[in-house]
Motif scaffolding. Sequence first.
Motif, PDB file in Angstrom:
ATOM      1  N   ARG A   1      25.832  38.543  18.360  1.00 42.63           N
ATOM      2  CA  ARG A   1      27.212  39.004  18.243  1.00 42.63           C
ATOM      3  C   ARG A   1      27.372  40.334  18.961  1.00 42.63           C
ATOM      4  O   ARG A   1      26.440  41.143  19.051  1.00 42.63           O
ATOM      5  CB  ARG A   1      27.589  39.175  16.764  1.00 42.63           C
ATOM      6  CG  ARG A   1      27.627  37.905  15.948  1.00 42.63           C
ATOM      7  CD  ARG A   1      28.769  37.008  16.387  1.00 42.63           C
ATOM      8  NE  ARG A   1      30.048  37.657  16.172  1.00 42.63           N
ATOM      9  CZ  ARG A   1      30.755  37.564  15.059  1.00 42.63           C
ATOM     10  NH1 ARG A   1      30.301  36.830  14.049  1.00 42.63           N
ATOM     11  NH2 ARG A   1      31.926  38.163  14.946  1.00 42.63           N
ATOM     12  N   GLY A   2      28.543  40.566  19.497  1.00 45.23           N
ATOM     13  CA  GLY A   2      28.818  41.821  20.190  1.00 45.23           C
ATOM     14  C   GLY A   2      28.523  41.785  21.668  1.00 45.23           C
ATOM     15  O   GLY A   2      28.743  42.779  22.365  1.00 45.23           O
ATOM     16  N   THR A   3      28.003  40.652  22.156  1.00 44.82           N
ATOM     17  CA  THR A   3      27.691  40.561  23.586  1.00 44.82           C
ATOM     18  C   THR A   3      28.751  39.769  24.353  1.00 44.82           C
ATOM     19  O   THR A   3      28.564  39.456  25.536  1.00 44.82           O
ATOM     20  CB  THR A   3      26.319  39.885  23.788  1.00 44.82           C
ATOM     21  OG1 THR A   3      26.349  38.572  23.200  1.00 44.82           O
ATOM     22  CG2 THR A   3      25.211  40.689  23.131  1.00 44.82           C
ATOM     23  N   GLU A   4      29.849  39.447  23.681  1.00 45.77           N
ATOM     24  CA  GLU A   4      30.916  38.698  24.339  1.00 45.77           C
ATOM     25  C   GLU A   4      31.594  39.549  25.423  1.00 45.77           C
ATOM     26  O   GLU A   4      31.806  40.748  25.227  1.00 45.77           O
ATOM     27  CB  GLU A   4      31.967  38.234  23.331  1.00 45.77           C
ATOM     28  CG  GLU A   4      31.413  37.390  22.189  1.00 45.77           C
ATOM     29  CD  GLU A   4      31.046  38.229  20.983  1.00 45.77           C
ATOM     30  OE1 GLU A   4      30.736  39.430  21.172  1.00 45.77           O
ATOM     31  OE2 GLU A   4      31.061  37.702  19.854  1.00 45.77           O
ATOM     32  N   VAL A   5      31.907  38.902  26.544  1.00 44.59           N
ATOM     33  CA  VAL A   5      32.586  39.578  27.648  1.00 44.59           C
ATOM     34  C   VAL A   5      33.879  38.827  27.932  1.00 44.59           C
ATOM     35  O   VAL A   5      33.860  37.614  28.204  1.00 44.59           O
ATOM     36  CB  VAL A   5      31.704  39.608  28.915  1.00 44.59           C
ATOM     37  CG1 VAL A   5      32.461  40.271  30.062  1.00 44.59           C
ATOM     38  CG2 VAL A   5      30.390  40.319  28.635  1.00 44.59           C
ATOM     39  N   PHE A   6      34.985  39.513  27.855  1.00 47.55           N
ATOM     40  CA  PHE A   6      36.282  38.886  28.104  1.00 47.55           C
ATOM     41  C   PHE A   6      36.425  38.573  29.589  1.00 47.55           C
ATOM     42  O   PHE A   6      36.292  39.457  30.436  1.00 47.55           O
ATOM     43  CB  PHE A   6      37.411  39.802  27.648  1.00 47.55           C
ATOM     44  CG  PHE A   6      38.777  39.204  27.858  1.00 47.55           C
ATOM     45  CD1 PHE A   6      39.275  38.260  26.983  1.00 47.55           C
ATOM     46  CD2 PHE A   6      39.557  39.591  28.945  1.00 47.55           C
ATOM     47  CE1 PHE A   6      40.538  37.697  27.180  1.00 47.55           C
ATOM     48  CE2 PHE A   6      40.815  39.042  29.148  1.00 47.55           C
ATOM     49  CZ  PHE A   6      41.301  38.084  28.252  1.00 47.55           C
ATOM     50  N   ILE A   7      36.687  37.294  29.917  1.00 47.22           N
ATOM     51  CA  ILE A   7      36.818  36.888  31.317  1.00 47.22           C
ATOM     52  C   ILE A   7      38.135  36.158  31.578  1.00 47.22           C
ATOM     53  O   ILE A   7      38.333  35.575  32.647  1.00 47.22           O
ATOM     54  CB  ILE A   7      35.641  35.986  31.740  1.00 47.22           C
ATOM     55  CG1 ILE A   7      35.547  34.759  30.831  1.00 47.22           C
ATOM     56  CG2 ILE A   7      34.338  36.757  31.755  1.00 47.22           C
ATOM     57  CD1 ILE A   7      34.501  33.761  31.286  1.00 47.22           C
ATOM     58  N   GLY A   8      39.041  36.176  30.615  1.00 48.10           N
ATOM     59  CA  GLY A   8      40.352  35.560  30.807  1.00 48.10           C
ATOM     60  C   GLY A   8      40.274  34.055  30.959  1.00 48.10           C
ATOM     61  O   GLY A   8      39.659  33.363  30.151  1.00 48.10           O
ATOM     62  N   LEU A   9      40.858  33.538  32.026  1.00 52.83           N
ATOM     63  CA  LEU A   9      40.934  32.093  32.255  1.00 52.83           C
ATOM     64  C   LEU A   9      39.798  31.569  33.125  1.00 52.83           C
ATOM     65  O   LEU A   9      39.847  30.424  33.589  1.00 52.83           O
ATOM     66  CB  LEU A   9      42.270  31.744  32.910  1.00 52.83           C
ATOM     67  CG  LEU A   9      43.520  32.033  32.076  1.00 52.83           C
ATOM     68  CD1 LEU A   9      44.776  31.783  32.916  1.00 52.83           C
ATOM     69  CD2 LEU A   9      43.562  31.164  30.816  1.00 52.83           C
ATOM     70  N   ASP A  10      38.745  32.352  33.328  1.00 54.72           N
ATOM     71  CA  ASP A  10      37.657  31.935  34.218  1.00 54.72           C
ATOM     72  C   ASP A  10      36.971  30.656  33.744  1.00 54.72           C
ATOM     73  O   ASP A  10      36.558  29.823  34.565  1.00 54.72           O
ATOM     74  CB  ASP A  10      36.625  33.057  34.355  1.00 54.72           C
ATOM     75  CG  ASP A  10      37.093  34.142  35.312  1.00 54.72           C
ATOM     76  OD1 ASP A  10      38.205  33.986  35.858  1.00 54.72           O
ATOM     77  OD2 ASP A  10      36.372  35.130  35.508  1.00 54.72           O
ATOM     78  N   ASN A  11      36.804  30.501  32.415  1.00 56.89           N
ATOM     79  CA  ASN A  11      36.162  29.283  31.894  1.00 56.89           C
ATOM     80  C   ASN A  11      36.969  28.044  32.265  1.00 56.89           C
ATOM     81  O   ASN A  11      36.401  27.005  32.617  1.00 56.89           O
ATOM     82  CB  ASN A  11      36.017  29.370  30.377  1.00 56.89           C
ATOM     83  CG  ASN A  11      34.868  30.275  29.960  1.00 56.89           C
ATOM     84  OD1 ASN A  11      33.846  30.342  30.644  1.00 56.89           O
ATOM     85  ND2 ASN A  11      35.024  30.950  28.848  1.00 56.89           N
ATOM     86  N   PHE A  12      38.274  28.157  32.208  1.00 55.54           N
ATOM     87  CA  PHE A  12      39.126  27.022  32.546  1.00 55.54           C
ATOM     88  C   PHE A  12      39.147  26.774  34.046  1.00 55.54           C
ATOM     89  O   PHE A  12      39.216  25.632  34.493  1.00 55.54           O
ATOM     90  CB  PHE A  12      40.535  27.242  32.010  1.00 55.54           C
ATOM     91  CG  PHE A  12      40.607  27.312  30.512  1.00 55.54           C
ATOM     92  CD1 PHE A  12      40.667  26.150  29.758  1.00 55.54           C
ATOM     93  CD2 PHE A  12      40.593  28.537  29.859  1.00 55.54           C
ATOM     94  CE1 PHE A  12      40.727  26.203  28.377  1.00 55.54           C
ATOM     95  CE2 PHE A  12      40.655  28.603  28.476  1.00 55.54           C
ATOM     96  CZ  PHE A  12      40.722  27.430  27.735  1.00 55.54           C
ATOM     97  N   ARG A  13      39.073  27.850  34.838  1.00 52.28           N
ATOM     98  CA  ARG A  13      38.985  27.676  36.287  1.00 52.28           C
ATOM     99  C   ARG A  13      37.679  26.980  36.653  1.00 52.28           C
ATOM    100  O   ARG A  13      37.660  26.081  37.511  1.00 52.28           O
ATOM    101  CB  ARG A  13      39.073  29.038  36.991  1.00 52.28           C
ATOM    102  CG  ARG A  13      40.416  29.739  36.834  1.00 52.28           C
ATOM    103  CD  ARG A  13      40.507  30.927  37.763  1.00 52.28           C
ATOM    104  NE  ARG A  13      41.724  31.706  37.542  1.00 52.28           N
ATOM    105  CZ  ARG A  13      41.794  32.805  36.791  1.00 52.28           C
ATOM    106  NH1 ARG A  13      40.695  33.271  36.208  1.00 52.28           N
ATOM    107  NH2 ARG A  13      42.936  33.449  36.636  1.00 52.28           N
ATOM    108  N   THR A  14      36.591  27.404  36.006  1.00 51.03           N
ATOM    109  CA  THR A  14      35.294  26.758  36.241  1.00 51.03           C
ATOM    110  C   THR A  14      35.343  25.286  35.857  1.00 51.03           C
ATOM    111  O   THR A  14      34.813  24.419  36.563  1.00 51.03           O
ATOM    112  CB  THR A  14      34.198  27.467  35.427  1.00 51.03           C
ATOM    113  OG1 THR A  14      34.144  28.847  35.793  1.00 51.03           O
ATOM    114  CG2 THR A  14      32.844  26.831  35.673  1.00 51.03           C
ATOM    115  N   MET A  15      36.012  25.011  34.750  1.00 48.02           N
ATOM    116  CA  MET A  15      36.119  23.639  34.249  1.00 48.02           C
ATOM    117  C   MET A  15      36.804  22.731  35.251  1.00 48.02           C
ATOM    118  O   MET A  15      36.334  21.616  35.532  1.00 48.02           O
ATOM    119  CB  MET A  15      36.893  23.644  32.919  1.00 48.02           C
ATOM    120  CG  MET A  15      36.994  22.292  32.242  1.00 48.02           C
ATOM    121  SD  MET A  15      38.118  22.377  30.818  1.00 48.02           S
ATOM    122  CE  MET A  15      37.438  23.758  29.917  1.00 48.02           C
TER     123      MET A  15
END
Length: 297
Positions: A45-59
């Motif tokens: 926990r605590g290692t999350e990095v906000f990347i916005g919509l990048d996961n959906f773009r990758t998808m």
Amino acid sequence: MKEKGRILFVAVCTVPALLLFVVFFFYPILRAFTMAFYRWSGMARGTEVFIGLDNFRTMFHDDIFWLSFKNSFIVMLIVPAATVILALFLAVLLTRFKLREKFFYRTVLFFPNVLSIVVISILWSFIYHPTMGILKAIFESLGLTRLSEIIWLGTPETALYSVTVTIVWAGLGFYLILFIAGIESIPLQYYEASAIDGAGHVRQFFSVTLPLLWEVMRVSFVLLISGVFYGSFIYVQVMTNGGPNWSSETLVNYLYYQAFKNFNMGYATAIGLVVFLIGITLAFLSNRLTRKDTVEF
């Protein structure tokens, strides 16, 4: 005082269940909506990095995601249709025709529902075995040499369909019993009246059985579509592990791969969010498209 006591009793009975619902259902869904916008390995926990919509773009640029998406829809198109058609045909055969062994057939066809999904998957893996499988022996005895040489779970063109056959076989018995109960609840007077009017078995099926069994079929389609979408995971995982070359991978299996093998929890959560939305949409559409006026008797 009696009204307050009743309210207190209802609260004591419902609050624990409501808390469990919030903690184990509502909160994970809410968490998934937020985690889909982060990059996280899931290890700490605590290692999350906000990347916005990048996961959906990758998808949307992920070829394996689209392949698993296509495979999921193939399974959802084949399994509900094949299961309902076969179960309905067998239910009519076991109820409208005088078969002395019908109770034996009911027991045999329902037997797969007693077994666990893992046991069924292992059993069918042996049936499909390329050297000592029962299917190979059957084709060889019939002289179908080309079919006996096919590696059903090891060939990209046949792996997904082989798993689909297993899913249909495993769920057939439950819906068979469901349809039998529905057909046996139809009053015999309707069949007798239609027979007097000259209707044969085929006409009786379309004019009497099918309309009066429609509500049972609606429920069956909703259960099958939602159940197969998520329930195919274990069959694929045990029988093919998504292979060969991702040819039998489904969305839920790809989600598992990204989360627990690739340790890409954020991307897996984004896939899970898409799976959740697709499942809700399909259940709603199947319920709407099969809705019609209820025929009462």
